[in-house]
Design a protein around this motif. Sequence first.
Motif, PDB file in Angstrom:
ATOM      1  N   GLY A  54      20.597  93.925  10.680  1.00 20.84           N
ATOM      2  CA  GLY A  54      19.844  94.315  11.364  1.00 20.84           C
ATOM      3  C   GLY A  54      20.270  95.604  12.353  1.00 20.84           C
ATOM      4  N   SER A  55      21.639  96.080  12.725  1.00 23.30           N
ATOM      5  CA  SER A  55      21.735  96.707  13.228  1.00 23.30           C
ATOM      6  C   SER A  55      22.256  98.049  12.800  1.00 23.30           C
ATOM      7  N   ASP A  56      23.003  98.838  12.988  1.00 18.64           N
ATOM      8  CA  ASP A  56      23.568  99.817  12.562  1.00 18.64           C
ATOM      9  C   ASP A  56      25.074 100.164  12.987  1.00 18.64           C
ATOM     10  N   TYR A  57      25.217  98.723  13.932  1.00 21.93           N
ATOM     11  CA  TYR A  57      26.531  99.401  14.263  1.00 21.93           C
ATOM     12  C   TYR A  57      27.479  98.223  14.162  1.00 21.93           C
ATOM     13  N   PRO A  58      29.228  98.241  13.494  1.00 22.85           N
ATOM     14  CA  PRO A  58      30.035  97.372  13.090  1.00 22.85           C
ATOM     15  C   PRO A  58      30.185  96.352  14.302  1.00 22.85           C
ATOM     16  N   ILE A  59      30.863  95.154  14.828  1.00 22.28           N
ATOM     17  CA  ILE A  59      30.977  93.984  14.706  1.00 22.28           C
ATOM     18  C   ILE A  59      32.959  93.865  14.956  1.00 22.28           C
ATOM     19  N   VAL A  60      34.007  94.243  15.829  1.00 18.21           N
ATOM     20  CA  VAL A  60      34.868  93.334  15.603  1.00 18.21           C
ATOM     21  C   VAL A  60      34.791  92.560  16.567  1.00 18.21           C
ATOM     22  N   ILE A  61      36.266  91.215  16.293  1.00 13.61           N
ATOM     23  CA  ILE A  61      36.596  90.299  16.900  1.00 13.61           C
ATOM     24  C   ILE A  61      38.136  89.837  16.917  1.00 13.61           C
ATOM     25  N   GLY A  62      38.078  89.509  17.393  1.00 13.14           N
ATOM     26  CA  GLY A  62      39.287  88.773  17.155  1.00 13.14           C
ATOM     27  C   GLY A  62      40.541  89.698  17.705  1.00 13.14           C
ATOM     28  N   LEU A  63      40.408  90.380  18.386  1.00  8.63           N
ATOM     29  CA  LEU A  63      41.048  91.591  18.527  1.00  8.63           C
ATOM     30  C   LEU A  63      42.326  91.090  19.456  1.00  8.63           C
ATOM     31  N   LEU A  64      42.478  90.241  20.619  1.00  8.26           N
ATOM     32  CA  LEU A  64      43.208  89.941  21.217  1.00  8.26           C
ATOM     33  C   LEU A  64      43.705  88.388  20.848  1.00  8.26           C
ATOM     34  N   GLY A  65      43.633  87.945  19.562  1.00  6.57           N
ATOM     35  CA  GLY A  65      43.306  86.837  18.888  1.00  6.57           C
ATOM     36  C   GLY A  65      44.647  86.255  18.912  1.00  6.57           C
ATOM     37  N   THR A  66      45.907  86.466  18.659  1.00  7.42           N
ATOM     38  CA  THR A  66      47.149  85.861  18.701  1.00  7.42           C
ATOM     39  C   THR A  66      47.838  86.799  20.025  1.00  7.42           C
ATOM     40  N   LYS A  67      48.710  85.722  20.764  1.00  2.00           N
ATOM     41  CA  LYS A  67      49.823  85.834  21.551  1.00  2.00           C
ATOM     42  C   LYS A  67      50.373  87.259  21.756  1.00  2.00           C
ATOM     43  N   GLU A  68      50.968  87.447  20.285  1.00  2.00           N
ATOM     44  CA  GLU A  68      52.144  88.809  19.727  1.00  2.00           C
ATOM     45  C   GLU A  68      50.366  89.834  20.321  1.00  2.00           C
ATOM     46  N   ARG A  69      49.666  89.778  20.305  1.00  2.00           N
ATOM     47  CA  ARG A  69      48.204  90.946  19.753  1.00  2.00           C
ATOM     48  C   ARG A  69      47.993  91.677  21.492  1.00  2.00           C
TER      49      ARG A  69
END
Length: 613
Positions: A54-69
């Motif tokens: 239902g969308s033309d745009y991708p989703i990114v999630i969890g970019l900051l999901g660890t202490k190291e990131r």
Amino acid sequence: MAFPDIQSFMRLLEERGELIRVTTPVSRELEITEIADRMVKQGGPALLFENVLGSDYPIVIGLLGTKERVALSLGVDDLDDLAAKVRNLIDLSGGGSKLGLLSNVTKLRDAMNLPPRRVRSAPVQEVVWRGDEVDLSKIPVLKCWPLDGGPFVTLPLVITRDPETGERNMGMYRVQVMSRNTTGMHWQRHKTGTKHLEKARKLGQRLEVAVAIGGDPALIYAATAPLPPVPGLDEFALAGYLRGQRYPVARGVTVDLDVPANAEFVLEGYVDPSEDWVVEGPFGDHTGFYTLPDLYPHFHVTAVTMRRNPVYPATIVGRPPMEDAYLIEASERLFLPAAQLIIPEIVDYHMPPAGVAHNLVFVSIKKSYPGQAYKVANGLFGLGQMMFAKVIVVLDEDVPVTDFGAVWREVTQKAVPGRDTLTTRGPIDVLDHSSRGWGYGGKLIIDATTKRPEEVGSAASSRPDQAGDTLAPDGFTPRAAQDLPAFDGVLAQRQTPDGYWLVALHKTRAGQARDLAAAFAAHPAAHGIRHLLICDDQTDVNDIGDVWWTILNNIDAERDVWVQGELLAWDGAQKIPEEGFVREWPPKIVMDQGVVDRVDRLWNVYGLPESLR
């Protein structure tokens, strides 16, 4: 390292094996949440969903999901480096030597990087929707949990300007999509956005608002940071300091506000303070419970701007640990030097995930006089958003505050219930469902420091003062498991050798928890127990994190924590109307089983590691 935008950070993560592309079609309603929840709880990689239904745009999630990131995103090797960076900036003494003066010049150059810089051409304004072109349903906003009132923007950078002073504010306030061109605006009573709206109301004018989605990671973090009220210090300035260069901003196309030039999307518009507020929610919140529906301001979107090929960044909140735990840890490190500047005996502090930030604070101190633990705790209650803290545990300087088990062992060994515990009251986060009133409730201080003679009773208080004189812990020794007693409504229970009795209680009547505590305190099995933790009937007593998360969410410390015999009883069971609790009790967040089963079936199709299933 400064990242020009979120997509450059994504590329670096992919190069390092810290981002996985998912090409399988996925639904933005619940399915992405279930996948991302599993990833973050196991420290897995970020995810880029390239085919969102239902969308033309991708989703990114969890970019900051660890202490190291998080550390990588803020340009440091370790989050502890943030404290050193800030400590270096606020220590401008340097001495009178030429070397000292040169040192100060370097620090002042860092400070000069704080103000943002206006640019004429902004990537986020390459595509513009105005008026009837605006359609928020085209943006892949997530519906995260089954009982959510609709789709919510979960990483919004909400920008307003004080109508009187012109000072900017950026905060992360969730945004529920209501229609193709309107949303809710979750401004709680203590938030700066609410203050700006009230000023606009008094002036009889609309409040312009911009909601940025994306930007670089330093700006996303800055929007969550509890900034002190320092003139000239705002979220753009903090992001500039963390990046080591002034933050690029552009003027909005329909609002007179600075927006991040490197964002992915920006929603522009206004809130009219003369309008009736709208029902927002429910929402599966960072507490791990649903925040129930309530009235909030109505945001009208006049334009949407975006990049030519934008990515929609999102996060999810819910039962800890979640991605927000690492953002909270970054704030701990960043503001430790400021806390030590005001309360110098602080050695370290930590807000563990089980406390969902505001419910639990561990603080270690360099103790030199009796009563110092209470002085420090009360001082913390007066520091900005620390006013929302519900339970503060004060420890000796050699106790590692990030070792959850070690802290609670210190509590049983050094804090005698009643003698070394103190309840008070004050402001509470408005999302707290268990407090005695909306935004107001009880607090608990536990002094788990080594005691001085003056702190252990009247007999000791008459002894002559002796500098450095301390007393060993009294009245507690590790215990072997004993036969567990049976009580009405107890579904499961467990004793621990370090002095805790954990109970899952099905509450059906008023006073049931207090009756349980009284009966247990008189039972032989209570010998050697310091704390009785009474939880609701959905709690796993074999999971200490689940126990403390439930307890801390479900208590008003003044009402629900009391001394019973020689132990401290905590009533973390659900409160019922027969107990005088008039508000609706929210449910815990649980994913729909059909979605769980679907993700199980498709895990290998998504191309995700079997070890993280």
